[in-house]
Write a protein that holds these residues in place. Structure first.
Motif, PDB file in Angstrom:
ATOM      1  N   GLU A  19      -9.024   8.516  -8.099  1.00 43.48           N
ATOM      2  CA  GLU A  19      -9.933   9.154  -7.116  1.00 43.48           C
ATOM      3  C   GLU A  19     -10.920   8.239  -6.492  1.00 43.48           C
ATOM      4  N   ALA A  20     -11.210   7.176  -7.185  1.00 45.20           N
ATOM      5  CA  ALA A  20     -12.106   6.090  -6.721  1.00 45.20           C
ATOM      6  C   ALA A  20     -11.408   5.279  -5.756  1.00 45.20           C
ATOM      7  N   LEU A  21      -9.953   4.877  -6.057  1.00 45.08           N
ATOM      8  CA  LEU A  21      -9.242   4.228  -5.229  1.00 45.08           C
ATOM      9  C   LEU A  21      -8.452   5.058  -4.047  1.00 45.08           C
TER      10      LEU A  21
ATOM     11  N   GLY B 275       0.641  -1.287  -0.009  1.00 43.36           N
ATOM     12  CA  GLY B 275      -0.172  -0.205  -0.027  1.00 43.36           C
ATOM     13  C   GLY B 275       0.771   1.087  -0.183  1.00 43.36           C
ATOM     14  N   ALA B 276       2.053   1.214   0.480  1.00 43.60           N
ATOM     15  CA  ALA B 276       2.912   2.375   0.612  1.00 43.60           C
ATOM     16  C   ALA B 276       3.594   2.553  -0.669  1.00 43.60           C
ATOM     17  N   ILE B 277       3.379   1.604  -1.776  1.00 39.16           N
ATOM     18  CA  ILE B 277       3.893   2.057  -3.039  1.00 39.16           C
ATOM     19  C   ILE B 277       3.361   3.052  -3.844  1.00 39.16           C
ATOM     20  N   PRO B 278       2.157   3.022  -3.926  1.00 37.23           N
ATOM     21  CA  PRO B 278       1.316   4.145  -4.736  1.00 37.23           C
ATOM     22  C   PRO B 278       1.412   5.378  -3.895  1.00 37.23           C
ATOM     23  N   GLY B 279       1.512   5.304  -2.581  1.00 34.00           N
ATOM     24  CA  GLY B 279       1.911   6.744  -1.943  1.00 34.00           C
ATOM     25  C   GLY B 279       3.195   7.035  -2.146  1.00 34.00           C
ATOM     26  N   SER B 280       4.178   6.487  -2.656  1.00 29.53           N
ATOM     27  CA  SER B 280       5.392   6.907  -3.046  1.00 29.53           C
ATOM     28  C   SER B 280       5.715   7.304  -4.534  1.00 29.53           C
ATOM     29  N   LEU B 281       4.707   6.800  -5.273  1.00 30.00           N
ATOM     30  CA  LEU B 281       4.831   6.772  -6.819  1.00 30.00           C
ATOM     31  C   LEU B 281       3.806   8.004  -7.294  1.00 30.00           C
ATOM     32  N   ILE B 282       2.781   8.201  -6.654  1.00 26.68           N
ATOM     33  CA  ILE B 282       1.658   8.760  -7.156  1.00 26.68           C
ATOM     34  C   ILE B 282       1.665  10.143  -6.217  1.00 26.68           C
ATOM     35  N   PRO B 283       1.615  11.385  -6.968  1.00 29.30           N
ATOM     36  CA  PRO B 283       1.584  12.519  -5.997  1.00 29.30           C
ATOM     37  C   PRO B 283       0.562  12.620  -4.939  1.00 29.30           C
ATOM     38  N   GLN B 284       0.747  12.946  -3.924  1.00 28.33           N
ATOM     39  CA  GLN B 284      -0.131  12.986  -2.874  1.00 28.33           C
ATOM     40  C   GLN B 284      -0.720  14.330  -2.434  1.00 28.33           C
TER      41      GLN B 284
ATOM     42  N   SER C  48      -6.668   7.076   3.309  1.00 32.47           N
ATOM     43  CA  SER C  48      -7.658   6.312   2.695  1.00 32.47           C
ATOM     44  C   SER C  48      -8.183   5.241   3.388  1.00 32.47           C
ATOM     45  N   VAL C  49      -9.320   4.745   3.410  1.00 32.99           N
ATOM     46  CA  VAL C  49     -10.121   3.706   4.154  1.00 32.99           C
ATOM     47  C   VAL C  49      -9.528   2.438   4.073  1.00 32.99           C
ATOM     48  N   TRP C  50      -8.926   1.983   2.932  1.00 32.13           N
ATOM     49  CA  TRP C  50      -8.362   0.656   2.867  1.00 32.13           C
ATOM     50  C   TRP C  50      -6.705   0.643   3.483  1.00 32.13           C
ATOM     51  N   PHE C  51      -6.406   1.625   3.338  1.00 37.37           N
ATOM     52  CA  PHE C  51      -5.005   1.539   4.350  1.00 37.37           C
ATOM     53  C   PHE C  51      -5.088   1.833   5.517  1.00 37.37           C
TER      54      PHE C  51
END
Length: 595
Positions: free
Chosen positions: A108-110, A76-85, A118-121
């Motif tokens: 945005e949906a994810l 879950g931390a991978i998209p947080g590092s690759l996608i602008p937050q 996020s809810v899932w994280f």
């Protein structure tokens, strides 16, 4: 012979009878695959709600699920590092959305632009937290019970243990056991005397390290959670000579956790006295910063004394638990704007944003108040600005800086008049000029009025509309002011986790027994054996060192002439010249051999 065979056959038939006790036990011990029987549904009770809760709790607190959750947290931390937050840089997120119109609705949906909130994280985070607590609590109770208990007594047959040695000595059994107990305690074994043997154990730090590792993970999770809930983080761009006061209205941008109270901002202020930047002038690292520091005068508290400080990259200024980081640097051309009558309308240093490593910068100069056109009507002026600290010269390519230092500064301007749109009530980027409601100033050829200026030069607006003068250049520094209360706990948890993991991997828990009894001929027989909780080649070596230390107190008895008889079960080669008989694991009697 036939009677024995019939008895054996009858016993086997009884063992396979469904109602036979031997048959049931045999089925439980058998490793053969079981035949699947159809489920008739009769006599099978349904699980109640409490049963399902217990089953779910057992699954959640298992080591397998804990590892899966930890793996999912890492994924879950991978998209947080690759996608602008959004929590890090909202401008980058907006730019990403404009460039990727197809992916934006999916992200945005994810909730991929806000991964860590996020809810899932959060669900993975909380489940891992609960799983670790469920693993630690029972294991801690078991470990405390082990610490309070004593090592178990010696097995009846020490020869069956993986590491074993024996010898005969003329010392009394009581003396041997006392010497063995003292020797083992001197080697940091926990030991006591049980019957005719000494039982000792060592390596409790293995389980302690395992518990420390898991507890440290919980501490890190709590620290990260508290850091997100109670953190505050803001940015401020300060030009040389200007200052900053740690109040909410002074920030250019400010973000905080959901439980943060803005009244808890630490009271302090600072003034940027000077920014010092030097760069490599030659070689393959030309333009690389060598000195990059902001020299400030700061005051702690409302009436604190002034102090001097230097803020460098990764060396923040710490004031009352708040850290001030130096994150960026740039230039602010000083310009003076006059109206048609020569009256100074505006004079200020205007920060421009760098667009490359040589600090080629762009931005906007806005004159919102005080300007009147030649007819005396109030209007607004706007200038698109492009600045290079080291200009290559006319006719030498595009206007991009050749070096980050102020060796040959040039400012390029293009002029507009009209409405800047600042009165619409909508947020506006101060570094961009909205020309939708503005008109271009025209030069004599009817083109957009623009000009490159060096320090001291000016751009005259047509029809006596005024002028703008490039007076000089100031430097600015951008600071990040952050307060995260959980950082210290997170660092301590990480160090403890590494130490605990090292202990659980490299420390071996093992037990040693020393038995000393008087033999039939009156000579004391000493037996030593060791058993490890895991396979280790060092256990026999350690047992050898312990036996060598004990031999100094209980030396090997002189050999007596051996008398070989036909009733000697072990044969004449059972003992060596010293009278000791080491037994290897392969020589240990098999299970059930006694029967």
């Amino acid at each position: 012979m036939s009677k024995a065979n019939s008895t054996t056959t009858r016993q086997r038939e009884e063992e396979h009878e469904p109602g036979s006790a031997h048959g049931a036990a045999g089925e439980q011990l058998s490793t053969a695959p079981r035949e699947e029987r159809p489920d008739t549904g009769a006599g099978v009770p349904a699980m109640s709600v409490i049963g399902w809760v217990r089953w779910f709790w057992r699954q959640l607190t298992s080591m397998r699920v804990a590892l899966i959750l930890l793996f999912l947290l890492s994924l879950g931390a991978i998209p947080g590092s690759l996608i602008p937050q959004t929590s890090v840089d909202d401008m980058k997120v907006q730019a990403f959305k404009e460039q990727h119109t197809t992916l934006t609705p999916i992200y945005e949906a994810l909730q991929l632009f806000d991964v860590y909130s996020s809810v899932w994280f959060s669900a993975i985070y909380i489940l891992l937290f609960v799983s670790l607590i469920g693993c630690i609590v029972p294991r801690t109770g078991q470990f405390v019970g082990q610490l309070r208990s004593r090592p178990p007594g010696a097995p009846k047959r020490l020869t069956r243990l993986p590491a074993y040695t024996t010898w005969r000595t003329e010392a009394e059994p009581e003396e041997v056991r006392a010497a063995a107990l003292a020797m083992l305690r001197g080697r940091r074994f926990r030991g006591h005397e049980v019957g005719d043997a000494v039982a000792a154990e060592k390596g409790y730090l293995r389980e302690a390290g395992n518990l420390v590792f898991h507890i440290a993970l919980i501490v890190m999770l709590i620290a990260f959670a508290s850091g997100q809930l109670f953190k505050s983080e803001g940015g401020k761009l300060v030009v040389e000579g200007d200052g900053f006061s740690n109040t909410l209205t002074q920030y250019d941008d400010f973000k905080s956790g959901s439980l943060y109270d803005s009244d808890s901002l630490a009271p302090f202020s600072f003034v940027l006295d000077d920014f010092v930047g030097t760069y490599e002038k030659s070689g393959p690292q030309r333009g690389t910063p060598r000195t990059f520091e902001a020299r400030v005068t700061y005051t702690e508290g409302a009436e604190g004394a002034e102090r001097k400080g230097v803020i460098k990259v990764n060396e923040p200024l710490v004031v009352d638990g708040t850290k001030v980081y130096l994150i960026a640097h740039g230039y602010a051309p000083v310009v003076t704007v006059r109206d048609g009558k020569g009256k100074v309308v505006s004079k200020s240093a205007v920060p421009l944003l760098p667009i490359d490593n040589n600090i080629t910068s762009s931005g906007a100069i806005k004159v919102m108040d005080g300007y009147k056109d030649k007819n005396g009507k109030k209007t607004q002026l706007g200038f698109k600005a492009f600045f290079v600290p080291t200009f290559a010269g006319h006719g030498k390519g595009q206007m991009f800086s050749q070096f980050p230092a102020l060796d040959f500064p040039v400012l390029a301007l293009s002029a507009y008049q009209g409405s800047l749109g600042v009165d619409s009530g909508l947020a506006q980027n101060v570094y961009q000029l909205d020309t939708s409601k503005m008109k271009e100033f025209k030069d004599k050829d009817g083109e957009l009025l623009k000009k490159m200026l060096m320090p001291g030069e000016k751009l005259d607006l047509p029809d006596g509309a005024g002028s703008i003068t490039f007076d000089g250049v100031e430097e600015w520094a951008s600071f990040q002011i952050s307060q995260q209360p959980g950082n210290g706990w997170a660092l301590g948890g990480a160090v403890a986790a590494i130490a605990g993991l090292a202990g659980s991997l490299f420390i071996q828990r093992r037990r040693v027994w020393v038995r000393a009894v008087r033999g039939a001929d009156g000579v004391t027989v000493v037996e030593m054996a060791g058993l490890g909780r895991s396979e280790s080649a060092k256990l026999p070596e350690e047992l050898g060192d312990l036996s060598a230390a004990l031999v100094t107190t209980a030396p090997v008895a002189p050999e007596k002439p051996a008398v070989s008889t036909s009733t000697d079960a072990d044969g004449p080669d059972a003992t060596n010249e010293a009278g000791s008989r080491p037994v290897q694991p392969a020589e240990a009697p098999a299970e059930g051999a006694e029967k």
